[in-house]
Design an enzyme around this catalytic site. Structure first.
Site, short mmCIF file in Angstrom:
data_model
loop_
_atom_site.label_atom_id
_atom_site.label_comp_id
_atom_site.label_asym_id
_atom_site.label_seq_id
_atom_site.Cartn_x
_atom_site.Cartn_y
_atom_site.Cartn_z
N CYS A 1 0.81 -1.22 0.00
CA CYS A 1 0.00 0.00 0.00
C CYS A 1 0.85 1.27 0.00
O CYS A 1 0.65 2.17 -0.83
CB CYS A 1 -0.98 -0.02 1.17
SG CYS A 1 -0.24 0.12 2.82
N HIS B 1 -2.69 1.45 6.80
CA HIS B 1 -3.03 1.30 5.38
C HIS B 1 -3.20 2.68 4.76
O HIS B 1 -3.63 3.62 5.43
CB HIS B 1 -4.31 0.48 5.22
CG HIS B 1 -4.58 0.09 3.80
ND1 HIS B 1 -3.87 -0.89 3.15
CD2 HIS B 1 -5.48 0.55 2.89
CE1 HIS B 1 -4.31 -1.02 1.91
NE2 HIS B 1 -5.29 -0.15 1.73
N HIS C 1 -5.80 1.77 -4.32
CA HIS C 1 -4.91 1.25 -3.28
C HIS C 1 -4.52 -0.19 -3.61
O HIS C 1 -5.10 -0.84 -4.48
CB HIS C 1 -5.58 1.32 -1.90
CG HIS C 1 -6.71 0.35 -1.70
ND1 HIS C 1 -6.91 -0.33 -0.52
CD2 HIS C 1 -7.72 -0.05 -2.53
CE1 HIS C 1 -7.98 -1.11 -0.64
NE2 HIS C 1 -8.49 -0.96 -1.83
#
Length: 355
Positions: free
Chosen positions: A270, A318, A330
């Site tokens: 990520c 994240h 993402h």
């Protein structure tokens, strides 16, 4: 009378012994099996399995970001060590040349120093020539003293560099140990999650993967410059700005696999994706989610603009890139690919706008 005697007990034959032993072992195994069954963990429902897998994946992502940070620190320590070693080698090379020159001068002085100055003058065929050479030797002696002092300083500098390199080497080893620990945590969480997922039926597992980013890619729909404005934020820019270039990079990465620790170009995690996207726009971001959130200006939920970094979960573990229209791009988790997702599909932790 013989008919009333007890029959003579015959010893067990080999076959009988084996049969008895087999029965005994079987009984023990059965008892063990029942005992094990009585203490076995209760079967988890599919919902419980999914919740546990979610937790493990979240822990794996946190460990991945810790791994990324440890790797960045290890790389920095190794670069520092290499720099110290290179500088020490250069200093030692210059020092070697200076010491060789000094040794040549010392050898010459030794060879000419057997006679005292008065006797050398007395024996000289040309006293005037001797006096001129004596003056030169005096000046040479001054230069030699300076060279000796320079060599001594060089020795001290090399010793200091070596000591710093030794300390840096210890730091490198500590960073590598930290890296190995974080890698072990990531791999352990992912392996446990996969074992739990294997307990689900094929349909349940497929539904879970599709829900969490492991199913077919969502279409990119519109290019970065034409994504419509949604109820959140502004439309994606088409003006060639840095934010537009970062968004365009993220769209181009859709479909590439998530690999933990990866920063592209063929795969990403990520924070590796967001770092690569902004690098393509000429902006250097730090490596991890918990450092990227502080790399720019914080923005609120209702101020989001394309190119902003959106962070999720309480531990800021994240990150995705906001692309407009209420969506982010993402890299979700292992087994998935880079994709579009609603900006509110995960627990919000904050957002920042890179400079």
């Amino acid at each position: 009378m013989a008919s009333h005697r007890k029959p003579r007990q015959r010893p067990f034959s080999g076959g009988t012994v084996r049969t008895a032993a087999t029965l005994a072992l079987a009984g023990a195994a059965t008892a063990t099996a029942f005992e094990g069954t009585s203490h076995a963990e209760p079967q988890q429902t599919p919902a419980q399995v999914k919740a546990e897998v979610d937790r493990l994946y979240e822990e794996a992502e946190a460990a991945t970001e810790n791994y990324n940070g440890a790797k960045a620190r290890a790389d920095e320590a190794e670069r520092a060590l290499t720099g110290l070693q290179d500088e020490a080698a250069r200093r030692e090379e210059r020092l070697g040349a200076a010491r060789s020159a000094l040794a040549t001068v010392a050898a010459g002085q030794y060879r000419s120093g057997g006679l005292g100055p008065a006797l050398q003058l007395a024996l000289a065929t040309d006293p005037q020539d001797y006096l001129e050479r004596s003056s030169l030797l005096t000046r040479a002696g001054d230069r030699t003293a300076a060279e000796v002092a320079s060599v001594r300083r060089g020795l001290d500098e090399v010793a200091r560099l070596r000591a710093r390199a030794d300390g840096s080497l210890k730091e490198v080893r500590a960073r590598r140990d930290e890296l190995a620990r974080q890698k072990s945590v990531v791999e352990d969480r992912l392996a446990t999650a996969q074992r739990l997922l294997a307990r689900l039926g094929a349909e349940e597992r497929a539904a879970y993967e599709a829900q969490h980013g492991g199913g077919p890619d969502r279409p990119a729909a519109r290019p970065a410059g034409t994504a419509p404005a949604g109820r959140t934020g502004a439309p994606a820019p088409a003006d060639g700005s840095r934010a537009a270039r970062a968004v365009a990079f993220a769209y181009g990465a859709i479909g590439k696999p998530y690999i933990w620790g990866a920063t592209g170009p063929g795969s990403f995690d990520c924070s590796g994706l967001t770092q690569a996207a902004w690098r393509a726009a000429g902006v250097s971001l730090p490596r991890t989610t918990y450092t990227q959130i502080n790399a720019g200006r914080r923005v609120s939920r209702d101020q989001l603009a394309p190119g902003d970094l959106v962070f999720y979960y309480s531990g800021v573990t994240h990150v995705g890139l906001y692309v407009g229209g209420g969506q982010i791009i993402h890299a979700p988790r292992p087994g998935s690919t880079v994709r579009l997702a609603p900006v509110d599909s995960m627990p919000w932790a904050g957002a920042s706008r890179p400079a």
